[in-house]
Design a protein around this motif. Structure first.
Motif, PDB file in Angstrom:
ATOM      1  N   UNK A 143       0.854  -1.171   0.000  1.00 46.48           N
ATOM      2  CA  UNK A 143       0.000   0.000   0.000  1.00 46.48           C
ATOM      3  C   UNK A 143       0.895   1.228   0.000  1.00 46.48           C
ATOM      4  N   UNK A 144       1.090   1.861  -1.148  1.00 48.07           N
ATOM      5  CA  UNK A 144       2.035   2.964  -1.257  1.00 48.07           C
ATOM      6  C   UNK A 144       1.378   4.325  -1.084  1.00 48.07           C
ATOM      7  N   UNK A 145       0.090   4.446  -1.368  1.00 54.36           N
ATOM      8  CA  UNK A 145      -0.574   5.738  -1.231  1.00 54.36           C
ATOM      9  C   UNK A 145      -0.854   6.048   0.239  1.00 54.36           C
ATOM     10  N   UNK A 146      -0.986   7.340   0.511  1.00 50.41           N
ATOM     11  CA  UNK A 146      -1.295   7.761   1.868  1.00 50.41           C
ATOM     12  C   UNK A 146      -2.782   7.598   2.144  1.00 50.41           C
ATOM     13  N   UNK A 147      -3.108   7.081   3.315  1.00 53.75           N
ATOM     14  CA  UNK A 147      -4.490   6.897   3.728  1.00 53.75           C
ATOM     15  C   UNK A 147      -4.891   8.098   4.584  1.00 53.75           C
ATOM     16  N   UNK A 203       2.696   3.062  14.766  1.00 51.57           N
ATOM     17  CA  UNK A 203       3.546   1.881  14.867  1.00 51.57           C
ATOM     18  C   UNK A 203       3.393   0.948  13.673  1.00 51.57           C
ATOM     19  N   UNK A 204       2.327   1.130  12.896  1.00 52.06           N
ATOM     20  CA  UNK A 204       2.031   0.204  11.796  1.00 52.06           C
ATOM     21  C   UNK A 204       2.923   0.407  10.579  1.00 52.06           C
ATOM     22  N   UNK A 205       3.482   1.602  10.436  1.00 53.75           N
ATOM     23  CA  UNK A 205       4.274   1.894   9.252  1.00 53.75           C
ATOM     24  C   UNK A 205       3.440   2.322   8.051  1.00 53.75           C
ATOM     25  N   UNK A 206       2.119   2.394   8.214  1.00 52.72           N
ATOM     26  CA  UNK A 206       1.252   2.843   7.123  1.00 52.72           C
ATOM     27  C   UNK A 206       1.447   4.340   6.896  1.00 52.72           C
ATOM     28  N   UNK A 207       1.486   4.749   5.638  1.00 52.02           N
ATOM     29  CA  UNK A 207       1.514   6.176   5.336  1.00 52.02           C
ATOM     30  C   UNK A 207       0.094   6.696   5.548  1.00 52.02           C
ATOM     31  N   UNK A 208      -0.059   7.621   6.462  1.00 53.01           N
ATOM     32  CA  UNK A 208      -1.404   8.107   6.764  1.00 53.01           C
ATOM     33  C   UNK A 208      -1.371   9.544   7.272  1.00 53.01           C
ATOM     34  N   UNK A 209      -2.488  10.192   7.140  1.00 48.50           N
ATOM     35  CA  UNK A 209      -2.709  11.508   7.744  1.00 48.50           C
ATOM     36  C   UNK A 209      -3.967  11.368   8.565  1.00 48.50           C
ATOM     37  N   UNK A 217     -11.703  12.036   3.820  1.00 46.27           N
ATOM     38  CA  UNK A 217     -11.057  10.844   4.362  1.00 46.27           C
ATOM     39  C   UNK A 217     -11.385   9.586   3.557  1.00 46.27           C
ATOM     40  N   UNK A 218     -10.429   8.643   3.577  1.00 44.70           N
ATOM     41  CA  UNK A 218     -10.693   7.316   3.014  1.00 44.70           C
ATOM     42  C   UNK A 218     -11.462   6.482   4.034  1.00 44.70           C
ATOM     43  N   UNK A 219     -11.085   6.671   5.310  1.00 45.00           N
ATOM     44  CA  UNK A 219     -11.670   5.885   6.394  1.00 45.00           C
ATOM     45  C   UNK A 219     -12.027   6.826   7.540  1.00 45.00           C
ATOM     46  N   UNK A 220     -13.211   6.600   8.124  1.00 45.67           N
ATOM     47  CA  UNK A 220     -13.621   7.367   9.304  1.00 45.67           C
ATOM     48  C   UNK A 220     -13.904   6.385  10.427  1.00 45.67           C
ATOM     49  N   UNK A 241      -7.857  -1.248   8.014  1.00 41.41           N
ATOM     50  CA  UNK A 241      -7.439  -0.091   7.218  1.00 41.41           C
ATOM     51  C   UNK A 241      -6.931  -0.533   5.848  1.00 41.41           C
ATOM     52  N   UNK A 242      -6.106  -1.563   5.822  1.00 47.35           N
ATOM     53  CA  UNK A 242      -5.579  -2.050   4.544  1.00 47.35           C
ATOM     54  C   UNK A 242      -6.718  -2.534   3.640  1.00 47.35           C
ATOM     55  N   UNK A 243      -7.630  -3.317   4.206  1.00 41.32           N
ATOM     56  CA  UNK A 243      -8.755  -3.825   3.414  1.00 41.32           C
ATOM     57  C   UNK A 243      -9.659  -2.701   2.936  1.00 41.32           C
ATOM     58  N   UNK A 244      -9.968  -1.774   3.835  1.00 34.22           N
ATOM     59  CA  UNK A 244     -10.857  -0.661   3.477  1.00 34.22           C
ATOM     60  C   UNK A 244     -10.227   0.204   2.396  1.00 34.22           C
TER      61      UNK A 244
END
Length: 195
Positions: free
Chosen positions: A1-5, A26-32, A50-53, A112-115
């Motif tokens: 998952x390279x894009x920012x969530x 701690x997950x290493x996911x790129x997120x704001x 947002x992608x996820x709420x 988050x990854x699945x969503x």
């Protein structure tokens, strides 16, 4: 998952908010991550959708209509309920997914990854076929798989396959959630089901 969530958290408890943010860090996911006070801020802030709420279902009490309008206006948002108290099942059925206070961090990361994958591939935008729409209408009318099969002159196995496809395309598993989906997509009218 390279894009920012882009993630928004609507939760009054600072402990819960910071806990989710800590897991994300701690997950290493790129997120704001954005913190919002209430649902209305989703539609007021059009700069970052947002992608996820993550939202505490308590925030939806007496605001279900507003929530449904926001969901209709922003169909690509994935809604996850944060549950840590007794909550009305009808309200829980409005969410795409639920996390519980005692779920391990891995479940939140997986959600988050699945969503994000579903949202990114327009998974939730898939259109139901004509037959799937017929099955959905009969399903929300309270018909069992056997009754649906008899009404449509198809096998029960085919009905089950259509039901699986409907759940995959909509991301909704419960009949109550599918009913709300059918009403919001104007596939059925609420007045048709009033006694």
């Amino acid at each position: 998952m390279s894009k920012r969530v882009n993630i928004t958290i609507i939760e009054a408890s600072a402990i819960i908010r910071h806990g989710i943010e800590s897991i994300l860090s701690e997950s290493g996911l790129q997120h704001k991550t954005t913190i919002s006070e209430n649902l209305n801020e989703i539609s007021e802030n059009t700069e970052i959708i947002p992608n996820i709420v993550f939202v505490n279902p308590v925030n939806l009490q007496n605001k279900v209509r507003e929530f449904n309008v926001i969901k209709k206006n922003y169909p690509d948002i994935y809604w996850a309920g944060i549950v840590y108290s007794l909550t009305d099942q009808q309200i829980l059925s409005l969410f795409d997914d639920i996390i519980y206070i005692n779920d391990p961090p891995g479940k939140i990361i997986s959600l988050i990854k699945n969503a994000f994958t579903k949202s990114d591939s327009h998974f939730r935008q898939e259109i139901l076929t004509e037959r799937e729409t017929e099955v959905l209408k009969l399903l929300v009318a309270g018909k069992a798989s056997k009754e649906i099969a008899d009404n449509l002159n198809i096998s029960t196995h085919t009905v089950i396959t259509h039901r699986k496809n409907i759940s995959q395309k909509t991301g909704i598993k419960s009949v109550s959630g599918l009913t709300i989906y059918a009403v919001m997509k104007n596939l059925i009218s609420v007045k048709d089901y009033k006694e």
